[in-house]
Design an enzyme around this catalytic site. Structure first.
Site, PDB file in Angstrom:
ATOM      1  N   LYS A  84       0.819  -1.092  -0.089  1.00 19.19           N
ATOM      2  CA  LYS A  84      -0.049   0.003   0.058  1.00 19.19           C
ATOM      3  C   LYS A  84       0.852   1.208  -0.031  1.00 19.19           C
ATOM      4  O   LYS A  84       0.738   2.226  -0.835  1.00 19.19           O
ATOM      5  CB  LYS A  84      -0.811   0.197   1.390  1.00 19.19           C
ATOM      6  CG  LYS A  84      -2.132  -0.839   1.272  1.00 19.19           C
ATOM      7  CD  LYS A  84      -2.956  -0.411   2.407  1.00 19.19           C
ATOM      8  CE  LYS A  84      -2.393  -0.435   3.901  1.00 19.19           C
ATOM      9  NZ  LYS A  84      -1.990  -1.667   4.318  1.00 19.19           N
ATOM     10  N   THR A  85       1.772   1.241   1.153  1.00 18.27           N
ATOM     11  CA  THR A  85       2.649   2.523   1.020  1.00 18.27           C
ATOM     12  C   THR A  85       3.219   2.614  -0.177  1.00 18.27           C
ATOM     13  O   THR A  85       3.554   3.942  -0.679  1.00 18.27           O
ATOM     14  CB  THR A  85       3.733   2.283   2.319  1.00 18.27           C
ATOM     15  OG1 THR A  85       2.699   2.243   3.481  1.00 18.27           O
ATOM     16  CG2 THR A  85       4.076   3.625   2.639  1.00 18.27           C
ATOM     17  N   GLU A 143       2.674   6.227  10.195  1.00 23.17           N
ATOM     18  CA  GLU A 143       3.404   4.959  10.550  1.00 23.17           C
ATOM     19  C   GLU A 143       4.694   4.812  10.504  1.00 23.17           C
ATOM     20  O   GLU A 143       5.455   4.494  11.444  1.00 23.17           O
ATOM     21  CB  GLU A 143       2.720   3.856   9.646  1.00 23.17           C
ATOM     22  CG  GLU A 143       3.125   2.485  10.086  1.00 23.17           C
ATOM     23  CD  GLU A 143       2.502   1.311   9.189  1.00 23.17           C
ATOM     24  OE1 GLU A 143       2.299   0.234   9.525  1.00 23.17           O
ATOM     25  OE2 GLU A 143       2.271   1.902   7.968  1.00 23.17           O
ATOM     26  N   ARG A 169      12.840   4.841   1.329  1.00 17.70           N
ATOM     27  CA  ARG A 169      11.964   4.124   0.320  1.00 17.70           C
ATOM     28  C   ARG A 169      12.022   5.132  -0.916  1.00 17.70           C
ATOM     29  O   ARG A 169      11.808   4.486  -2.041  1.00 17.70           O
ATOM     30  CB  ARG A 169      10.511   3.968   1.041  1.00 17.70           C
ATOM     31  CG  ARG A 169      10.381   3.170   2.027  1.00 17.70           C
ATOM     32  CD  ARG A 169      10.101   1.579   1.805  1.00 17.70           C
ATOM     33  NE  ARG A 169       9.083   1.166   1.204  1.00 17.70           N
ATOM     34  CZ  ARG A 169       7.868   0.745   1.791  1.00 17.70           C
ATOM     35  NH1 ARG A 169       8.164   0.788   2.933  1.00 17.70           N
ATOM     36  NH2 ARG A 169       6.790   0.421   1.360  1.00 17.70           N
ATOM     37  N   ARG A 223     -12.242  -2.414   6.868  1.00 19.23           N
ATOM     38  CA  ARG A 223     -12.320  -2.604   8.318  1.00 19.23           C
ATOM     39  C   ARG A 223     -12.829  -1.681   8.898  1.00 19.23           C
ATOM     40  O   ARG A 223     -12.654  -0.591   8.897  1.00 19.23           O
ATOM     41  CB  ARG A 223     -10.536  -2.476   8.666  1.00 19.23           C
ATOM     42  CG  ARG A 223     -10.590  -3.031  10.073  1.00 19.23           C
ATOM     43  CD  ARG A 223      -9.251  -3.567  10.331  1.00 19.23           C
ATOM     44  NE  ARG A 223      -8.669  -3.279  11.731  1.00 19.23           N
ATOM     45  CZ  ARG A 223      -7.411  -3.528  12.142  1.00 19.23           C
ATOM     46  NH1 ARG A 223      -6.577  -3.154  11.254  1.00 19.23           N
ATOM     47  NH2 ARG A 223      -7.305  -3.471  13.542  1.00 19.23           N
ATOM     48  N   GLU A 224     -13.620  -1.894   9.864  1.00 25.05           N
ATOM     49  CA  GLU A 224     -14.497  -1.149  11.102  1.00 25.05           C
ATOM     50  C   GLU A 224     -15.550  -0.200  10.264  1.00 25.05           C
ATOM     51  O   GLU A 224     -16.069   0.566  11.113  1.00 25.05           O
ATOM     52  CB  GLU A 224     -13.411  -0.375  11.758  1.00 25.05           C
ATOM     53  CG  GLU A 224     -12.593  -1.108  12.786  1.00 25.05           C
ATOM     54  CD  GLU A 224     -11.528  -0.571  13.206  1.00 25.05           C
ATOM     55  OE1 GLU A 224     -11.276  -0.830  14.333  1.00 25.05           O
ATOM     56  OE2 GLU A 224     -11.009   0.476  12.594  1.00 25.05           O
ATOM     57  N   LYS A 230     -14.902   0.016  -6.444  1.00 22.71           N
ATOM     58  CA  LYS A 230     -15.855   0.960  -6.414  1.00 22.71           C
ATOM     59  C   LYS A 230     -15.426   2.255  -7.517  1.00 22.71           C
ATOM     60  O   LYS A 230     -14.429   2.782  -6.962  1.00 22.71           O
ATOM     61  CB  LYS A 230     -16.309   1.750  -5.130  1.00 22.71           C
ATOM     62  CG  LYS A 230     -17.198   2.763  -5.287  1.00 22.71           C
ATOM     63  CD  LYS A 230     -17.824   3.502  -3.780  1.00 22.71           C
ATOM     64  CE  LYS A 230     -18.630   4.711  -3.805  1.00 22.71           C
ATOM     65  NZ  LYS A 230     -19.017   5.396  -2.588  1.00 22.71           N
ATOM     66  N   ARG A 280     -16.890   6.079  -8.965  1.00 17.61           N
ATOM     67  CA  ARG A 280     -17.721   7.028  -9.261  1.00 17.61           C
ATOM     68  C   ARG A 280     -17.647   7.797 -10.926  1.00 17.61           C
ATOM     69  O   ARG A 280     -18.536   8.232 -11.298  1.00 17.61           O
ATOM     70  CB  ARG A 280     -17.862   8.282  -8.437  1.00 17.61           C
ATOM     71  CG  ARG A 280     -18.607   7.733  -6.881  1.00 17.61           C
ATOM     72  CD  ARG A 280     -19.229   9.135  -6.249  1.00 17.61           C
ATOM     73  NE  ARG A 280     -19.763   8.404  -5.086  1.00 17.61           N
ATOM     74  CZ  ARG A 280     -19.573   8.665  -4.048  1.00 17.61           C
ATOM     75  NH1 ARG A 280     -18.744  10.065  -3.621  1.00 17.61           N
ATOM     76  NH2 ARG A 280     -20.412   8.305  -2.915  1.00 17.61           N
TER      77      ARG A 280
END
Length: 451
Positions: A218-219, A243, A252, A384-385, A421, A423
């Site tokens: 992801k990062t 993080e 990186r 998540r959540e 998803k 739009r």
């Protein structure tokens, strides 16, 4: 008399002479109308009569009608803002008090300045009222203050109804801009042409969610996008890292830019050739327009406040959602569930994207749902959540690498960017090349498939 004077001085700031001179200039010389309309809004005029006349001219100009004293009076009659006794005389008076239309720029500046002072006074009054009511916490008043002042700076009303006619003009300008531009996608490029084509690039006021299980890159994906925008778009890209530290991030980015193995950089065992690459990469990164903030306890309001001060902002990237604080700090949700916090944050992020009018890319962790399934590709229900994240985001992308789960996977170092998803178009899957030693993604080289 002193009493009357005191009452008059308590009026909001305005300049009758400047307002009249602007209107007079427009009536004397039609050529100065476009310049005025570009700079002044009807609400910049304080006196009701002046505002009515300006609104009339404004609407006539939008419809490409001829503007002169006679047609303006006619239109005012049609709009029901014409007064038989005074309107004709007032229009004549406007033209008489204006010596020349040549100074219209100076008259406009005065009108704009007084309007600005009125809006600041209005905001100050509202904030004082909030404080005196005593129902809002200090942090809430501060957030409201920053939001209102920023809206004034941007030259737009913080609350207000906009006529569709002016939105149509903005959209037509945008379409004209797009038709002239060479780029294939309307938004900023991610640096990965296949992803750009699928999501039409990164567009202003969009909230783009990039989610994956830990270790999927992801990062790395976010840094790819950050580099692309910071180096080539001419705008500033801001990265909030909750993080990793600034040094880890920079390491990186150098690995990404120099194509030097990440492990070598971490241990410092570099050959002369590697040093040359690193030096070139460091110089290129030094020229890029990238800002980094590695404060781990930021809320959306903090981020919003920091971004408002950035000149020429083009993109905001946040790594990652679940580490963010809610606006009220930790105490506010002591007894409530984390789901409520995350949905509040995602709502605030979408509002921030709209307010700053730039794309906001937010990274997110996924629940362990995919681990227990046969097909471990993530789905929207794994977010998540919160279902609220899915609702607030304009685009949701998942990263998936089969070789992470299956040692002997056929698709070695292939990654899938699953657009779940969108739009701006269809949902589909885009295949990418994963380069593990440089922790970066690239487009798949298709040349061998074309023959």
């Amino acid at each position: 008399m002193a009493m009357d004077e005191e009452l008059l001085t308590r009026q909001m700031p305005h300049s009758v002479e400047a307002e009249q001179a602007v209107l007079g200039s427009m009536l004397i010389d039609e050529r100065c109308i476009p310049a005025v309309i570009e700079k002044l809004r009807p609400e910049d005029f304080y006196l009701r009569q002046n505002r009515d006349i300006y609104e009339t001219i404004y609407s006539m100009f939008s419809l490409s009608e001829t503007v002169d004293p006679v047609t303006v009076l006619d239109k005012m009659r049609l709009n029901g803002v014409f007064d038989e006794n005074t309107s004709r005389a007032y229009i004549l008076q406007l033209m008489e008090v204006t010596p020349t239309a040549a100074n219209v720029g100076e008259y406009m500046d005065i009108v704009k300045d007084k309007s600005l002072l009125r809006r600041i006074a209005e905001t100050a009054g509202d904030l004082t009222a909030m404080v005196q009511e005593g129902t809002a916490a200090g942090q809430e008043v501060l957030d409201a203050a920053e939001q209102r002042i920023y809206a004034i700076r941007q030259g737009r009303a913080s609350q207000g109804l906009t006529p569709l006619s002016s939105v149509v003009l903005d959209v037509l300008d945008r379409l004209e801009e797009l038709s002239k531009s060479d780029s294939a996608v309307p938004g900023l490029s991610t640096g990965l042409p296949d992803v750009d084509a699928a999501i039409s690039g990164l567009n202003n006021s969009d909230l783009i969610l990039l989610a994956a299980r830990p270790g999927m890159g992801k990062t790395s994906f976010a840094l790819n996008v950050l580099l692309q925008v910071g180096k080539f778009s001419g705008k500033t890209a801001v990265f909030f890292s909750l993080e990793m530290s600034r040094e880890q991030l920079c390491m990186r980015l150098i690995s990404n830019e120099a194509f030097v193995d990440n492990k070598k950089l971490v241990t410092g065992r570099l050959t002369d050739e590697d040093w040359d690459k690193v030096a070139l990469a460091a110089a290129a990164l030094g020229r890029s327009r990238i800002l980094i903030d590695d404060n781990p306890s930021l809320s959306v309001a903090d981020m919003n406040a920091k971004c408002r001060r950035v000149e020429d902002l083009g993109l905001v990237v946040i790594d990652y959602l679940q580490l963010m604080q809610s606006a009220g700090g930790k105490q506010k949700y002591a007894g409530e569930n984390r789901q409520q916090v995350v949905s509040d944050i995602s709502r605030a992020l979408k509002i921030m994207a709209k307010e700053l009018n730039v794309p906001v890319v937010c990274l997110s962790q996924l629940s362990r749902g995919p681990e227990s399934r046969q097909d471990k590709r993530p789905m929207l229900s794994d977010l998540r959540e919160s279902g609220a994240i899915e609702q607030d985001a304009d685009i949701v992308m998942f990263l998936y690498r089969d070789d992470y789960y299956n040692e002997d996977s056929e698709s070695r170092n292939l990654a899938e960017c699953i657009i779940a998803k969108n739009r701006h178009g269809e949902t589909r899957k885009v295949e990418l090349q994963w380069l593990p030693e440089y922790t970066t993604f690239s487009s798949i080289d298709r040349t061998h498939q074309e023959y």
